[in-house]
Design a protein around this motif. Structure first.
Motif, PDB file in Angstrom:
ATOM      1  N   ASP A 149      39.390  41.712  50.717  1.00  0.00           N
ATOM      2  CA  ASP A 149      39.178  42.564  49.483  1.00  0.00           C
ATOM      3  C   ASP A 149      38.800  44.006  49.916  1.00  0.00           C
ATOM      4  O   ASP A 149      38.515  44.420  50.973  1.00  0.00           O
ATOM      5  N   ARG A 161      45.879  36.626  41.937  1.00  0.00           N
ATOM      6  CA  ARG A 161      45.259  37.801  41.489  1.00  0.00           C
ATOM      7  C   ARG A 161      44.541  38.315  42.839  1.00  0.00           C
ATOM      8  O   ARG A 161      44.439  39.532  42.864  1.00  0.00           O
ATOM      9  N   GLN A 162      43.709  37.421  43.470  1.00  0.00           N
ATOM     10  CA  GLN A 162      43.012  38.093  44.581  1.00  0.00           C
ATOM     11  C   GLN A 162      44.023  38.468  45.635  1.00  0.00           C
ATOM     12  O   GLN A 162      43.740  39.655  46.370  1.00  0.00           O
ATOM     13  N   GLN A 164      46.942  39.990  45.122  1.00  0.00           N
ATOM     14  CA  GLN A 164      47.354  41.504  44.511  1.00  0.00           C
ATOM     15  C   GLN A 164      46.151  42.346  44.591  1.00  0.00           C
ATOM     16  O   GLN A 164      46.789  43.541  45.045  1.00  0.00           O
ATOM     17  N   GLU A 165      45.152  41.956  44.825  1.00  0.00           N
ATOM     18  CA  GLU A 165      43.882  43.055  44.700  1.00  0.00           C
ATOM     19  C   GLU A 165      43.689  43.404  46.146  1.00  0.00           C
ATOM     20  O   GLU A 165      43.014  44.319  46.491  1.00  0.00           O
TER      21      GLU A 165
END
Lengths: 200, 965
Positions: A149, A161-162, A164-165
């Motif tokens: 992340d 979602r993770q 994408q981030e």
């Protein structure tokens, strides 16, 4: 579900897999089959072989391994082709193809739903499928995806979602006896220190 | 790092490749202005210009009197490159964004702008705005990439203006944004940027009004609702065309306009489909603004609308737009002669897939209205439509050869719009005409660029230890070269000596050009583009720079030169016992002409080493030739002419056919042998990618004319095999008509196919028909042919004297290269012929009117083609003339013969013709021939022709004067 996971992840210091499950032999026509679920991601694997091979593809010293990856909708594209290559290389490392020269082993992977970490789920489904077909293998293997992340923390088995981030996503296939890396692929950038440190 | 983009790509072979592209930003990119002290000055290396001047003194403009730099946007650069190339325009900033867009959209323009940037005189600077921290912008959401690029350009202009303000000079330099896009200009003005359209700016240049002519007239989309009738149907957009082609509604093909009839064209459909290969397009509306060589999409018409190709000659003579009704009448003429069997697939052009416009040579046809600024331009190539240009210098351009580029062809315009590019000089002038024929035949003839010359060896050049490594020292051998007189690019030399065992060693030494031209550098790229040296009558267009062609590679006498040698051991029966290839160093002992060599062989008093080796070579050559002809090699004949030039004016003063000596065939024989040996060697070594040359056997129907013609003289020509043909040609002699054999051989040459280069991995028919050799290549002239350089490289790899490189072993690349080489050779041949034709005209212009003996070569429906042996000149005698009653013509295709009134003319008849230069059409001057003997009623040649010609040209001038009024 996601909220639940975040709680669990927080408890485990970021390193936690989503709940996973597997079901083998659920299809009657193929020689081996398995469905693998990682959270909401699920892949169905069907395995055919060792069977007769078309003349041009035949190898005199070992079996030909063919991997087909079908997306949930539409036709397979370039991304699927690239993943097929990675999966084929992983499987070739463990399948004892020399025992079945001049035959073909076909692995068909059907994506049922993609909620992140799809490639590792495919790897796991492939392994369970091979096992179900009773093909001679040198070892078992598993796949895992991890995401870095923006703060540099590692998230295992990320959701869409993770992913994408994330700054970078790394996927590994690891074999069972020595925990050696069979295959790795990355997307995004990470420094050498952050990157995978493999056991010697 | 700013961004990183990862994507997967599928290669041609089907494999998947992952590509990661990272974009970095920097702060140390110079603005390029010489006066700027804030930026680190840009390094002036090769391939870069000098940057922008500190005190830009370009052309004075009334719009912006102060010092300024120009910054054009992409479309402006694409369309107005002709203007930007003018020496008046200096100090231009070319943004990377613009450069990249140009590169994607037009490779030729990209090449031109790169050349301009490299020119130190022009002070063009390419600014890498995409990598500058302050000028990089990201694509906003919902913004198209076009809009993003426009914005990036505006941001860069703004940054430049602010940046330049910081220079502490009295006079602030301004950056002027040039764009023809209205919305972009409005946005720029809103943001406080000085922006003009190209037209505004060019028109404001005080001292240079002539530049306005060069403005390309590209109308803004909005302006298209002009008055005037719409003539042409709309072109269908590309996306729909592609869909249509896929589904088979439309056919894609290359458009070829007819040379004789401007209302007709054929489209050669791409692909392998057997039917509908060739589609006829007839009528202005169906042609729908396609220009020769364009790639178009056509739609087939219903079968009942199909037409036959017309045999009528129609030339576009209209001046006005109002002639449309006239056109329709003309179109009807085409349709009258309908024969059911002659009907061919007919279609109409529905859209253009790719334009293949190039700058066209031609002349101005001045408008009849005196003050008019719009004129029509008539290209030299009849297949190109006339082009409307706007110019104020019509008076100066009249009678000059000029170059014009097409800008567009609106729907309501009868002719395409274009702009004037360059004036080549007055028509009929020798330099101008040479330039025209080079341009029209697409022969690259610009002087070699600096980049190319930089790869030449440094002078003084000498052979180093390094060069000796893989070479054999053959300097002790008595090597000599035999060439035509005045030859400076000597690429072959020979030697011959007796060995102790009674055998003979023969060596062919070829200039080692591949030693100097290394694969992949600019010199190599330029040579491969040129493909061949072009020999014109008074000029040579070199394939490699002169230093190599006439000095370092030329095997001149008494200097050490690098060579590639092919050495045979032969027995006295000329049977090859051993073949050896090696890179070597030779020192030629003599460079002889054919005549000198012949003289040495013949004179009994000379017995030096060179002479004896020449005699040995000659003896072997005769045996070799005999063997070759026995196998069925053809000895063909084509009349070749040589001009004797005046040393001062370079005007041709005499014309004679080339004479062949024994020594010519001696050299030729050994070159053929070397070529065949090398072909075999490289094919054995590289069966997949050897560059070879083949000569396909012609289809039997090609020989029809020859057989018929011979029959009329009671001779039989067998054409079932090359050997039979060669033998029957040898037998075809007539004691009363010694020239007949030569004529037959000339006719045979016309029946042949074109020999071509090919890559051995892409073809399986290698046979060379004319030489009766199963395999052949070109090895012996690397100075003037690029194919030979590739063969040298292959051979060098085969013998381990040089290393290989990837392109050499790529058969697809090799096949592409063969295609280009074949094209260049064909064009060079055409250019050569055109040059001979032009010089023949000059010769007869000076000579006046002459009567000459001639033989009839072909008989046509309304004319005969004759050959004048004395000049090797071929011409057509027509029996129909304008403004004269047509004589009774009776054509007999069986014999073939033609009966005009009461005289019958047969193939090979000896006639007398009168030769005059027909200058009535200044753009296409031609030699006109009239039959003098046998006399034909109603086709009388006036007794004093010269007076008639002068009186003929007189009224023409008067007519022109009238037009000017």
């Amino acid at each position: 579900m996601a909220g639940e996971k975040e709680k669990v992840v927080a408890a485990a210091g970021g390193c936690c897999l989503r709940p996973f499950s597997c079901e083998q032999g659920l299809l009657s026509r193929p020689d081996g089959s398995a469905a693998f679920l990682q959270g909401d991601t699920s892949v169905l694997a069907g395995l055919y072989g060792p069977a007769e091979v078309k003349g041009s593809k035949e190898l005199p010293d070992r079996a030909v391994l063919e991997v087909l990856l079908r997306p949930k909708v539409g036709l397979p594209g370039v991304i699927e082709r690239s993943r097929e290559q990675l999966l084929r290389q992983t499987c070739e490392a463990v399948v004892l193809g020399v025992l079945h020269p001049r035959t073909a082993i076909t692995l068909v992977l059907q994506v049922l739903s993609d909620a992140g970490s799809l490639l590792s789920c495919c790897i796991n489904a492939a392994c369970m499928g091979l096992l179900d077909a009773g093909l001679p293998l040198s070892s078992l293997f598993c796949g895992v995806t991890c995401a870095l992340d923006p703060n540099g923390a590692i998230i295992l088995d990320p959701t869409t979602r993770q992913e994408q981030e994330a700054r970078a996503i790394l996927t590994f296939a690891i074999d069972s006896p020595e925990r050696k890396v069979l295959m790795t692929t990355t997307k995004g950038s990470c420094s050498v220190e952050e990157g995978p440190c493999f056991p010697p | 790092m700013q961004t990183s983009r990862t994507f997967l790509k599928r290669t041609r072979a089907g494999a998947v490749v992952k590509v990661v592209r990272e974009h970095y930003l920097r702060e140390d990119i110079s603005c390029g202005a010489a006066a700027c002290r804030r930026c680190t000055p840009c390094p002036a290396g090769p391939g870069r210009g000098l940057g922008l001047e500190a005190q830009p003194r370009g052309a004075a403009s009334s719009l912006c009197p102060g010092p300024h730099y120009l910054l054009p946007d992409t479309n402006l650069l694409l369309h107005q490159i002709d203007i930007l190339e003018d020496p008046v325009i200096k100090n231009v900033i070319v943004l990377q964004t613009v450069l990249q867009e140009v590169r994607n959209r037009s490779a030729p323009v990209y090449k031109r702008i790169r050349d301009v940037i490299q020119n130190p005189e022009k002070h063009f600077y390419s600014f890498t705005n995409e990598h500058h921290r302050e000028t990089y912008i990201e694509q906003a959401q919902g913004e198209t990439s076009n809009d993003r690029n426009d914005r990036a350009i505006r941001v860069a202009v703004k940054w430049y203006n602010e940046h330049l303000k910081k220079i502490e000079d009295e006079e602030k330099i301004q950056v002027i944004f040039l764009t023809n896009d209205r919305t972009n200009k409005e946005k720029a003005l809103e943001e406080g940027i000085t922006a003009y359209t190209c037209e505004e700016y060019i028109k404001s240049l005080i001292a240079n009004p002539e530049l306005v002519d060069r403005l390309a007239c590209v109308s803004d989309e909005g302006k298209e609702i002009e008055s005037g009738k719409i003539i042409f149907p709309e072109h269908i957009p590309l996306s729909k065309l592609q869909q249509g082609i896929k589904s088979g509604i439309y056919l894609q093909g290359t458009y070829r306009a007819s040379r004789d009839n401007y209302l007709e064209a054929t489209v050669w459909v791409h692909g392998d489909a057997e039917e509908n290969k060739e589609i006829i397009i007839q009528g202005l509306k169906h042609l729908n603004r396609a220009v020769h060589e364009d790639i178009v999409a056509v739609e087939l018409l219903a079968k009942d609308e199909w037409v036959a190709p017309s045999s009528i000659v129609l030339q576009d003579e209209g001046q006005n737009e109002d002639d449309i009704e006239n056109e329709e009448e003309k179109e009807n003429i085409l349709k009258t002669s309908v024969n059911k069997d002659m009907l061919r697939p007919t279609g109409k052009v529905v859209g253009i897939i790719k334009r293949n416009w190039r700058p066209f040579c031609g002349m101005l046809s001045k408008s009849q209205i005196k003050e008019a600024r719009r004129h029509l331009f008539t290209p030299a190539d009849r297949r190109i439509p006339r082009i409307r240009i706007e110019t104020r210098q019509a008076d100066t351009l009249e009678g000059q050869r000029i170059i014009v580029a097409i800008d567009g062809w609106p729907r309501n315009s009868r002719y395409p719009n274009g702009h004037f590019v360059k004036n080549l000089g007055s028509a009929g002038d020798k330099e101008t005409e040479t330039e025209v024929l080079l341009l029209e035949h697409d022969v690259p003839h610009q002087p070699f660029s600096q980049a190319v010359l930089s790869f030449l060896p440094k002078m003084p050049w000498s052979i180093t230890e390094q060069d000796m490594k893989y070479r054999e020292d053959l300097r002790h051998l008595y090597v000599c070269s035999v060439d035509p007189p005045g030859c400076t690019d000597i690429d072959d030399a020979l030697h011959c000596r007796e060995l102790e065992n009674g055998n003979i060693e023969v060596g062919v030494h070829i200039a080692d050009v591949s030693h100097f031209i290394r694969p992949g550098n600019a010199l190599d790229e330029e040579s491969v583009k040129r493909g061949t040296t072009v020999y014109l009558c008074e000029k040579r267009i070199d394939m490699v720079p002169e230093l190599l062609s006439s000095n370092l590679c030329s095997l001149r006498s008494n200097v050490d030169r690098l060579a590639f040698s092919c050495i045979w051991e032969m027995n006295p029966k000329a049977e090859i016992l051993k073949t050896r290839f090696t890179k070597s160093i030779i020192n030629s002992k003599a460079s002889l002409t054919y005549a000198e060599a012949q003289m040495r062989i013949d004179s009994a008093t000379m017995n030096d080493h060179i002479t004896t080796s020449l005699r040995g070579l000659n003896k072997l050559a005769k045996i070799l030739k005999k063997k070759r002809t026995d196998k069925g090699a053809l000895t063909l004949s084509s009349p070749e002419v040589r001009f004797h030039m005046d040393s001062e004016t370079h005007d041709p003063i005499d014309l004679q056919t080339k004479e062949l000596k024994e020594t010519n065939s001696m050299v030729e024989e050994f070159m053929l042998l070397a070529n065949i040996s090398v072909a075999q060697k490289i094919y054995d070594e590289f069966p997949e990618f050897a560059l070879l040359r083949k000569h396909p056997a012609p289809p039997p129907s090609n020989y029809d004319i020859l057989v018929k013609a011979a029959k009329s003289k009671n001779l039989e020509i067998k054409t079932d095999s090359a050997k039979a043909l060669a033998e029957s040609l040898d037998k075809a002699e007539s004691p009363t008509f010694p020239y007949l054999n030569t004529l037959l051989r000339i006719l045979t040459t016309r029946c042949m196919m074109q020999a071509v280069y090919f890559c051995s991995g892409m073809d399986n028919d290698f046979h060379h028909y004319g030489l009766a050799s199963p395999i052949y290549t070109h090895f012996t002239s690397p100075i003037r042919r690029y194919a030979d350089i590739i063969v040298h490289r292959l051979l060098a790899v085969a013998i381990g004297a040089d290393s290989t490189y990837p392109e050499l072993t790529d058969k697809h690349k090799l096949a592409d290269m063969c295609k280009n080489l074949n094209y260049r050779h064909k064009m060079a041949q055409y250019a050569q012929r055109a040059s001979v034709a032009f010089h023949t005209q000059l010769f007869f212009k000076n000579k006046g009117v002459v009567n000459e003996d001639a033989y009839i070569l072909f008989v046509r429906k309304n004319a005969v083609v004759v050959l004048i042996p004395r000049y090797g000149l071929e011409g057509t005698v027509f029996f129909e003339e304008k403004d004269k009653p047509t004589p009774r013509l009776n054509y007999n295709s069986e014999v073939p013969s033609i009966t005009v009134e009461d005289t019958t003319l047969c193939v090979f008849d000896k006639v007398k013709v009168n030769i005059i230069l027909d200058a009535s059409n200044i753009q296409h001057q031609k030699i006109r021939m009239v039959l003098v003997e046998p006399k034909i009623l109603g086709n009388d040649v006036p007794a004093d022709l010269s007076t008639e010609i002068s009186s003929k040209s007189e009224p023409e001038k008067k007519k022109k004067k009238k037009l000017q009024k």
